[in-house]
Enzyme design. Structure first.
Site: not given
Length: 160
Positions: A63, A74, A112
């Protein structure tokens, strides 16, 4: 005209149902998850990748205070593997994610949408399906036999 899409997948209640290589990938993804840098979301994700040469590499989410400058586990793993082994096919990808404070009822966490699009790029590039696993921290696992199973209307270079 209405049409339906069906997704075929396998479900494993726990890691005792997995093969040795699948358990190795699960363990490597879990270990990578522990090193994730997620001070803002407290949502840790680890990923491991098995290449056709038998090598396994892993990564985790990173992050950044300047959101959205971070990157998912990923893509962190996939991009590193592709940069270092551009001509080696990816056989399997294992993703383990969830809140830092683990709860028994956390479900398996799938990639996602942005990660699915990135994963499909490499599946298309290598002209071979990639087994994709996603898991909770309690070892409940879902497996699809191709990334395109999770992204049936994918966008690729044929549209360009």
């Amino acid at each position: 005209m209405k049409k339906d899409i069906q997704i075929s997948y396998e479900y494993f209640k726990n890691s005792s149902e997995l093969s040795d290589i699948e358990n190795t990938l699960l363990a490597r993804a879990k270990a990578a998850r522990e090193n994730a840098y997620a001070p803002y979301s407290q949502f840790l994700v680890g990923c491991s990748v098995l290449l056709e040469n038998g090598e396994i590499y892993s990564g985790n989410n990173q992050e950044n205070a300047a959101f959205p400058s971070g990157l998912c586990a990923e893509r962190t793993t996939l991009f590193w593997v592709a940069a270092n082994f551009p001509d080696v096919k990816i056989k399997k990808i294992f993703v383990v994610g969830g809140p830092k404070e683990f709860h028994e009822n956390n479900p398996p966490i799938p990639p996602c949408g942005a990660c699915r699009q990135s994963l499909i790029e490499y599946e298309t590039k290598q002209s071979e399906d990639i087994d994709l696993y996603f898991s909770s921290m309690n070892d409940e696992v879902v497996k699809v036999h191709a990334v395109k199973d999770l992204l049936p209307f994918y966008f690729d270079s044929t549209f360009l």
